[in-house]
Design an enzyme around this catalytic site. Structure first.
Site, PDB file in Angstrom:
ATOM      1  N   GLY A   1     -44.799  25.347 -72.986  1.00  0.00           N
ATOM      2  CA  GLY A   1     -43.408  24.938 -73.204  1.00  0.00           C
ATOM      3  C   GLY A   1     -42.621  26.065 -73.849  1.00  0.00           C
TER       4      GLY A   1
ATOM      5  N   PRO B   1     -46.581  26.845 -69.606  1.00  0.00           N
ATOM      6  CA  PRO B   1     -47.682  25.943 -69.977  1.00  0.00           C
ATOM      7  C   PRO B   1     -47.681  25.594 -71.467  1.00  0.00           C
ATOM      8  CG  PRO B   1     -48.496  28.169 -69.566  1.00  0.00           C
ATOM      9  CD  PRO B   1     -47.074  28.137 -69.099  1.00  0.00           C
TER      10      PRO B   1
ATOM     11  N   TYR C   1     -38.889  40.199 -63.138  1.00  0.00           N
ATOM     12  CA  TYR C   1     -39.264  40.389 -64.545  1.00  0.00           C
ATOM     13  C   TYR C   1     -39.015  41.845 -64.933  1.00  0.00           C
ATOM     14  CZ  TYR C   1     -41.636  35.866 -63.919  1.00  0.00           C
ATOM     15  OH  TYR C   1     -41.929  34.547 -63.636  1.00  0.00           O
TER      16      TYR C   1
END
Ligand SMILES: NC(=O)c1ccc[n+]([C@@H]2O[C@H](COP(=O)([O-])OP(=O)(O)OC[C@H]3O[C@@H](n4cnc5c(N)ncnc54)[C@H](OP(=O)(O)O)[C@@H]3O)[C@@H](O)[C@H]2O)c1
Length: 282
Positions: free
Chosen positions: A214, A212, A66
């Site tokens: 989407g 979670p 990340y």
């Protein structure tokens, strides 16, 4: 907004570590939209991380990819020395040759370097939860998991998790080392890991659903909006409350770079949706 709102979801155990059942996904503190480079406002992202902890998120999910490196570095800047109750789960096994690429690298020598890099950036002597980000089709899965098991024996990793796995891969990993968590995509719109979730329930393994919300898409369906209206909640809160109700081993990690969304999502921990609402969402 009460402090420690996320604690209302109760706790579960990652190995010997208790965490509040609504975690925080720290991917979006890196540069957006590609999770690449520095964020526009580093101080704001540090503030967001501090606020996430204040709101009761005691499990933070991150990864060396990340940024790369940016999310882990910001977590340490914002929260080190870490409060005792904070559990950081990071991941390795993906590399970022450019902003558009997320390549797998599950070679043991890469994973050994990756763990050392995460330890340094997170300023830790041992990582509480280290997750193999994804199986590498070029490397036998047992070799990747075996390398992490060795690092665990060497004391650099407390608990091991896997991510983006099938039931078969999970079983393969469990034959090599104790696995405390699985992180797969799972939300109202994508339940393709239902079989993996069932395997986790049977084995008492924590299931960490990524995306979670989407990535925002699960919030736009008419059903979700209808339930949200009935429950006096927002679509994001319904999506999270549905996950929490779906399984006792579920540990959602919603991600955001907005304080308003962070607070809204933490408040979902207290939302109990009715049987009728759950049926609407089936
Ligand atoms: N293991 C893996 O392969 C993998 C892959 C992807 C992600 N992950 C993990 O999963 C975590 C969560 O994933 P994610 O952040 O991509 O997806 P997500 O939590 O499903 O959704 C985040 C998206 O929804 C928006 N959002 C958040 N809260 C909202 C709210 N209350 N109302 C409306 N929109 C809202 C966010 O925008 P704003 O910023 O504007 O709020 C962002 O665009 C990541 O942080 C990462 O730790 C793991």
């Amino acid at each position: 907004m009460s402090e420690a709102a996320a604690a209302a979801a109760g706790t579960l155990r990652l190995g010997d570590l208790a965490v509040n059942r609504l975690g925080f996904g720290a991917m979006r503190v890196a540069g957006l939209p590609h999770i690449w480079g520095e964020p526009g406002d580093r101080a704001a992202m540090r503030g967001l991380l501090v606020r996430a902890f204040e709101l009761g998120h005691t499990f933070f999910d991150t990864a060396d990819s990340y940024g790369p490196d940016v999310s882990e570095t910001l977590i340490a800047e914002a929260l080190h020395p870490y409060p005792n109750v904070l559990v950081i789960g990071t991941k390795g096994g993906l590399v970022r040759p450019s902003r558009h690429r997320w390549d797998t690298n599950g070679r043991p020598e890469h994973l050994r370097r990756a763990v050392d890099g995460s330890l340094a950036r997170l300023r830790l002597e041992r990582i509480d939860l280290y997750q193999l980000h994804a199986p590498d089709p070029e490397v036998p899965y047992a070799e990747s998991v075996g390398a992490l098991a060795e690092l665990q024996r060497a004391g650099k990793i407390r608990h091991l998790g896997v991510s983006n796995v099938t039931v078969r891969e999970l079983e393969q990993a469990r034959r090599i080392a104790p696995i405390v968590s699985v992180q797969n995509q799972y939300n109202l719109e994508d339940r393709s890991s239902d079989d993996v979730l069932s395997a986790c329930e049977k084995a008492g393994i924590v299931f960490i659903p990524w995306y979670p919300l989407g990535a925002g898409r699960a919030l736009r369906s008419a059903r979700v909006k209808r339930v949200a209206e009935r429950a006096g909640a927002t679509p994001a809160q319904v999506a999270l409350a549905w996950l929490l109700a779906r399984s006792p081993v579920m540990l959602p990690i919603p991600g955001t770079s907005s304080i308003a969304h962070l607070e809204e999502n933490a408040a979902a921990a207290a939302l109990r949706i009715s049987r009728e609402d759950i049926a609407t969402l089936e």
